[in-house]
Design an enzyme around this catalytic site. Structure first.
Site, mmCIF file in Angstrom:
data_model
loop_
_atom_site.group_PDB
_atom_site.id
_atom_site.type_symbol
_atom_site.label_atom_id
_atom_site.label_comp_id
_atom_site.label_asym_id
_atom_site.label_seq_id
_atom_site.Cartn_x
_atom_site.Cartn_y
_atom_site.Cartn_z
ATOM 1 N N LYS A 9 9.301 2.573 3.883
ATOM 2 C CA LYS A 9 9.181 1.216 3.673
ATOM 3 C C LYS A 9 9.747 0.681 2.250
ATOM 4 O O LYS A 9 9.987 1.643 1.446
ATOM 5 C CB LYS A 9 7.409 0.988 3.415
ATOM 6 C CG LYS A 9 6.662 1.074 4.964
ATOM 7 C CD LYS A 9 5.327 0.447 4.710
ATOM 8 C CE LYS A 9 4.498 0.712 5.924
ATOM 9 N NZ LYS A 9 3.130 0.317 5.856
ATOM 10 N N ASN A 112 2.423 1.431 1.127
ATOM 11 C CA ASN A 112 2.117 2.867 1.156
ATOM 12 C C ASN A 112 3.144 3.804 2.116
ATOM 13 O O ASN A 112 2.888 4.718 2.782
ATOM 14 C CB ASN A 112 0.936 2.746 2.304
ATOM 15 C CG ASN A 112 1.053 2.289 3.624
ATOM 16 O OD1 ASN A 112 2.295 1.912 3.740
ATOM 17 N ND2 ASN A 112 0.090 2.468 4.671
ATOM 18 N N HIS A 115 5.469 3.944 7.556
ATOM 19 C CA HIS A 115 4.480 3.394 8.820
ATOM 20 C C HIS A 115 5.333 4.605 9.956
ATOM 21 O O HIS A 115 6.309 4.911 10.102
ATOM 22 C CB HIS A 115 5.169 2.141 9.212
ATOM 23 C CG HIS A 115 4.878 1.677 10.564
ATOM 24 N ND1 HIS A 115 3.662 1.031 10.954
ATOM 25 C CD2 HIS A 115 5.543 2.094 11.979
ATOM 26 C CE1 HIS A 115 3.790 1.330 12.202
ATOM 27 N NE2 HIS A 115 4.595 1.748 12.771
HETATM 28 P P1 CMP Z 1 1.291 0.661 8.553
HETATM 29 O O1 CMP Z 1 0.965 1.802 9.209
HETATM 30 O O2 CMP Z 1 2.747 0.202 8.391
HETATM 31 O O3 CMP Z 1 0.611 -0.435 9.726
HETATM 32 C C1 CMP Z 1 -0.189 -1.652 9.580
HETATM 33 C C2 CMP Z 1 -0.120 -1.660 7.925
HETATM 34 O O4 CMP Z 1 -0.828 -2.873 7.346
HETATM 35 C C3 CMP Z 1 -0.519 -0.443 7.372
HETATM 36 O O5 CMP Z 1 0.223 0.559 7.530
HETATM 37 C C4 CMP Z 1 -0.951 -1.047 5.910
HETATM 38 O O6 CMP Z 1 0.328 -0.931 4.918
HETATM 39 C C5 CMP Z 1 -1.314 -2.423 6.100
HETATM 40 N N1 CMP Z 1 -2.809 -2.700 6.018
HETATM 41 C C6 CMP Z 1 -3.920 -2.215 6.793
HETATM 42 N N2 CMP Z 1 -4.899 -2.671 6.031
HETATM 43 C C7 CMP Z 1 -4.524 -3.306 5.171
HETATM 44 C C8 CMP Z 1 -5.337 -4.153 4.204
HETATM 45 N N3 CMP Z 1 -6.759 -4.284 4.405
HETATM 46 N N4 CMP Z 1 -4.763 -4.878 3.068
HETATM 47 C C9 CMP Z 1 -3.335 -4.610 3.141
HETATM 48 N N5 CMP Z 1 -2.649 -4.150 4.088
HETATM 49 C C10 CMP Z 1 -3.237 -3.476 4.931
#
Ligand code: CMP
Length: 135
Positions: A9, A112, A115
């Site tokens: 990301k 984070n 993905h």
């Molecule tokens: P990802 O694996 O990319 O799939 C969905 C994404 O949504 C997840 O990683 C997080 O980065 C994001 N995400 C999930 N829950 C939250 C939240 N409560 N607040 C902000 N981002 C979120």
């Protein structure tokens, strides 16, 4: 042989962690069969995160993933989906084990670092979005 999709990301790309993160997968013996660097459009980001449409963090997620370049990877191995999710660690870095990619590099639940697909079915759908020539 199973396939999964990984996105490195914008937070990780901006901090020049692409090579280090790719190296984690390679050192685990996983086979990277496709790789591309792109700045996602809003349209592709919304397609990718369609299942989160309507959630309170959806707009933040779209803003974040479209703010800069990402690296999209197809990774192939037996049990690729589960192995890569273990290597990536929990979504929230506060819950992620210290040795995982998110444990090491993630800044927050939204920034984070990586993905990966959560099932074989999601992997097929996501690979078709990011690698339309390979699905
Ligand atoms: P990802 O694996 O990319 O799939 C969905 C994404 O949504 C997840 O990683 C997080 O980065 C994001 N995400 C999930 N829950 C939250 C939240 N409560 N607040 C902000 N981002 C979120």
């Amino acid at each position: 042989m199973e396939r999964t999709l990984v996105l490195i990301k914008p937070d990780a790309m901006e901090r020049k962690l692409m090579g280090e993160i790719i190296s984690v997968y390679e050192k685990k013996g996983l086979h990277i069969t496709a790789l591309k660097i792109v700045k996602p459009t809003i349209d592709i980001a919304k397609k990718h995160y369609n299942e989160h449409k309507g959630k309170p963090f959806f707009q933040e997620l779209i803003n974040f993933i479209t703010r800069g370049e990402i690296c999209a990877l197809i990774i192939e191995s037996d049990n690729a989906v589960e192995i890569v999710r273990k290597i990536n660690g929990a979504t929230d870095p506060q819950d992620a084990d210290a040795g995982t990619i998110r444990g090491r590099f993630a800044l927050s639940k939204s920034e984070n670092a990586v993905h990966s697909s959560d099932s074989v079915e999601s992997a097929a759908r996501e690979i078709a979005i990011w690698f339309s020539d390979r699905s």
